[in-house]
Enzyme design. Structure first.
Site, PDB file in Angstrom:
ATOM      1  N   GLY A 121       0.818  -1.206   0.000  1.00 19.73           N
ATOM      2  CA  GLY A 121       0.000   0.000   0.000  1.00 19.73           C
ATOM      3  C   GLY A 121       0.854   1.258   0.000  1.00 19.73           C
ATOM      4  N   SER A 122       0.307   2.308   0.605  1.00 17.85           N
ATOM      5  CA  SER A 122       0.915   3.634   0.456  1.00 17.85           C
ATOM      6  C   SER A 122       2.307   3.766   1.061  1.00 17.85           C
ATOM      7  CB  SER A 122       0.011   4.681   1.085  1.00 17.85           C
ATOM      8  OG  SER A 122      -1.279   4.570   0.547  1.00 17.85           O
ATOM      9  N   THR A 123       2.716   2.840   1.920  1.00 20.32           N
ATOM     10  CA  THR A 123       4.085   2.962   2.441  1.00 20.32           C
ATOM     11  C   THR A 123       5.090   2.888   1.293  1.00 20.32           C
ATOM     12  OG1 THR A 123       3.844   0.651   3.032  1.00 20.32           O
ATOM     13  CG2 THR A 123       3.887   2.201   4.834  1.00 20.32           C
ATOM     14  N   LYS A 144       4.812   4.488  -1.363  1.00 21.48           N
ATOM     15  CA  LYS A 144       4.937   5.817  -1.978  1.00 21.48           C
ATOM     16  C   LYS A 144       6.256   6.454  -1.602  1.00 21.48           C
ATOM     17  CE  LYS A 144       0.070   6.788  -2.383  1.00 21.48           C
ATOM     18  NZ  LYS A 144      -1.096   7.059  -1.560  1.00 21.48           N
TER      19      LYS A 144
END
Lengths: 591, 137
Positions: free
Chosen positions: A295-297, A299
């Protein structure tokens, strides 16, 4: 000359012959003693020759294989103790008694079977009779009997049945650190985890070659784990998993400068003293054996790549308006702002659209190359024998790059993601995590620089900013200058991303100005609760747990709390003209 | 003369045989002692290993936490605000002999004060003189 002397002696008369002979026998005359001495010397020589021949024979003759010897080969070998970084015992050997038999020496096998099964309950009579009937010189009757059973077997006084002391592995801390320790089987051979790693380091070879290694010759193995921190971490994680009704959860603390794993827990877990529990697939080590879309980690990796290339900087603006369409796919923002966002805003609003555009600005090949350099596309090898290959898309196209930019479409082991984020935090060195204690110099010697120090500092600033005003505010424990990033991934159910089955991650670093520890918490399908407004996104559960963990383990780890904001936490950024990075962000971020 | 020498030689031989036997006996006795001690050492070592494992089991963090929860109801988790740096501690105040001051105020200081280091030399010569006197008779 002696001959002539003997000849010249006059022959004595028959009557005095015996007396003369006796006199001659005891005479000390030199003439007689010379020949006698020679005779005596010969006799002694012969005697010594016999003795030395016998000695040589004894030395060469192979020792008869006794039952003791056979038993010594069969018994569980001793293993080195395993201690944590502070010297607390994690695994050690204790002596237990086992019952063995020498079938050839047993007189009445039926009687022996009957008596033994009466004393040792749980022993199959038919199986035992079969074993005792075999032609082998040595068979086990029962391993690891209690002291009471030992006495009873002893009192049976059966010929050909004996007792022998064996080593048994015990794990006094139970499930704490179980996934790292692994376990040893009844023969004291390492089967999983660090125990197997120790065997791979030459211990098994020594035992195999027949060298009886005594416990005092074995140096204890010092792990990087801190048992107290691991307990605190597991305790908080357990509370979190129960509270948010998650299916599973895992958490770890990594020292970003040495790559040491300070604590690791994966729930549900098992007690290594009962190794059969470990075989249950729900008990896997989710940190290194499970692979997940982070997920967004992820990013953080995309932004670091863009910053490191120099194409964007902290002042860049990215178009995050509306929905990014690619073919029939649409990329949405969870916290949609519908305007051009600055780079820090892309991170703090966790904008999928902005990050996808940033990755596209780099192109597919460079994105792939960067992730490979960060160790995200190949299997990560640590001391633990259990590891998993990341799931990489077969045909990596533009759409893959767009989704992987915000952490969907590439599944990696969480510890592997920690390694990459750790490199972004520690000044740019990719250090493979280890479970064995080591110093910073040893770690840096094998480390490779993957991003510039400026990029690393910018990433720390973004993490800190996110904890001050962004999605990671839950983790802003006062005093530790924490930075963090949430990650909420939708799980794939029947080939589609599901809106209500989430896999949440939370990455946090403390302290952000001088990075030391990286915290990661993952939660599988946590539920929304009334007090979180029904939300089940990462900040509410994984973020909450991470905050609790930092608050609890901070003092144990020796992190000094500071309530004054540090002066110039990001000096490199100040030099590059981003002076605002050193000013605490105002609370009015509005999100 | 030669015969005497022979007798002496025989005696020496017998003597050395007895000596050699006693040495041999002592050696095997010591060897037995060593073997026995080795077994004892091994047993002690095994016992230590068991005790260590037991200690680790009894002091495992999980159990300590349960005990603390049960028997230390007033204790709370350490908070970051409770930790301060050494520099922020206040300076040590100059030493004040409060009891002495009190005695001074009451006017009792003279007889009550124990011999201070300054007054020590006055007592020592006296003690020396006494001991010399005692030695004289």
């Amino acid at each position: 000359m002696t001959q002539t002397m003997l000849d010249t002696q006059p022959s004595p008369p028959p009557v005095g012959k015996i007396r003369a002979m006796l006199r001659a026998l005891f005479s000390t005359s030199l003439a007689l003693s010379a020949s006698r001495m020679r005779l005596a010397a010969l006799a002694f020589l012969a005697l010594y020759a016999v003795i030395s021949i016998k000695l040589v024979y004894l030395a060469f003759k192979p020792e008869a294989a006794t039952s003791r010897r056979a038993a010594a080969e069969a018994v569980a070998a001793s293993r080195p103790d395993i201690i944590d970084r502070n010297g607390e015992a994690l695994a050690s050997d204790v002596k237990v008694m086992s019952v063995f038999a020498e079938p050839r020496r047993i007189i009445d096998k039926d009687e022996a079977t009957e008596l033994l099964t009466a004393v040792l309950p749980g022993l199959d009579a038919r199986d035992l009779r079969e074993r005792l009937g075999s032609k082998k010189g040595f068979v086990w009757v029962k391993r690891e009997v209690t002291t009471h059973q030992r006495d009873e077997v002893f009192h049976l006084g059966l010929p050909g049945v004996g007792l022998i002391a064996e080593n048994k592995r015990v794990y006094p801390n139970g499930p704490i650190g179980a996934h790292v320790l692994g376990f040893a089987n009844v023969d004291n051979q390492g089967i999983a985890g660090i125990e197997k790693y120790i065997d791979g380091q030459g211990l098994a070879d020594l035992h195999g070659a027949g060298f009886g290694v005594t416990p005092e010759e074995l140096k204890p193995v010092s792990l990087s784990l801190d048992i107290r921190v691991t307990h605190a971490l597991r305790d908080e994680l357990e509370k979190g998993v129960t509270h948010f009704k998650a299916k599973a959860g895992a958490a770890a603390i990594l020292d970003v400068n040495t790559g040491e794993v300070i604590a690791l827990a994966s729930l549900p877990d098992y007690d290594p003293n009962k190794p059969t529990e470990a075989l249950d697939p729900v008990h896997i080590n989710r940190m290194s054996v499970g692979v997940y879309e982070m997920g967004s980690t992820f990013k953080a990796l995309t932004i670091a790549m863009a910053l490191d290339s120099g194409k964007v900087n902290l002042n860049s603006r990215l178009d995050a308006r509306g929905v990014l369409s690619f073919g029939r796919f649409k990329i949405h923002d969870y916290h949609a702002q519908n305007r051009a966002l600055t780079l820090p805003e892309v991170f703090t609003y966790s904008s999928n659209v902005g990050t996808a555009r940033m990755a596209m600005g780099q192109g597919v090949e460079r994105h792939k190359a960067f992730l490979r350099k960060m160790g995200q596309l190949t299997r990560m090898r640590t001391e633990l024998p259990e590891s998993a290959e990341p799931i990489v898309p077969k045909n990596w196209g533009e759409l893959n790059t767009m989704t992987i930019a915000f952490g969907h479409g590439l599944a990696v082991a969480p510890l592997q993601a920690m390694m990459a984020v750790g490199a972004l935090m520690n000044g740019g060195y990719l250090i493979t995590p280890t479970f064995i204690k080591r110093s910073e110099e040893e770690a840096k010697a094998g480390a490779e620089r993957v991003v510039k120090p400026e990029t690393s500092e910018a990433m720390r600033y973004l993490m800190r900013l996110n904890a001050e005003i962004g999605t990671a505010r839950k983790v802003n424990v006062p005093g530790y200058f924490v930075g963090g990033k949430t990650g909420t991934a939708e799980k794939v159910v029947n080939g589609h991303y599901s809106k209500n089955r989430l896999f949440n991650t939370f990455m946090a670093v403390a302290p952000s100005d001088k990075p030391k520890y990286l915290f990661l918490t993952i939660m599988d399908e946590p539920q929304g609760l009334p007090e979180t407004g029904g939300y089940a996104t990462a900040a509410y559960n994984a973020g909450h747990v991470t905050g609790e963990i930092i608050e609890r383990v901070g003092p144990i780890l020796g992190l000094a709390p500071r309530f004054e904001p540090p002066h110039q936490p990001f000096p490199l950024l100040a030099k590059l003209g981003y002076g605002y990075a050193n000013v605490p962000a105002r609370g009015g971020g509005g999100h | 003369m030669l015969r005497l020498l022979n007798i002496v030689a025989v005696l020496v031989l017998v003597g050395s045989a007895v000596y050699a036997y006693s040495i041999k006996y002592q050696t095997s006795y010591r060897a037995e002692q060593i073997a026995k001690t080795k077994i004892e050492i091994r047993q002690e070592r095994d016992a230590i290993a068991v005790l260590r494992a037991e200690w680790a089991y009894m002091t495992r963090p999980e159990r300590i936490q349960q005990l603390a929860d049960a028997y230390l109801p007033g204790m709370k988790q350490l908070e970051a605000t409770q930790i301060v740096a050494a520099q922020s501690l206040p300076e040590r105040s100059p030493r004040v002999d409060s009891i002495g001051n009190k005695l001074d105020a009451l006017g009792l200081s003279m007889p009550a004060t124990p011999p201070v280091p300054g007054s020590a030399p006055t007592t020592t010569p006296k003690a020396q003189g006494q001991s010399q006197q005692r030695r004289k008779p």
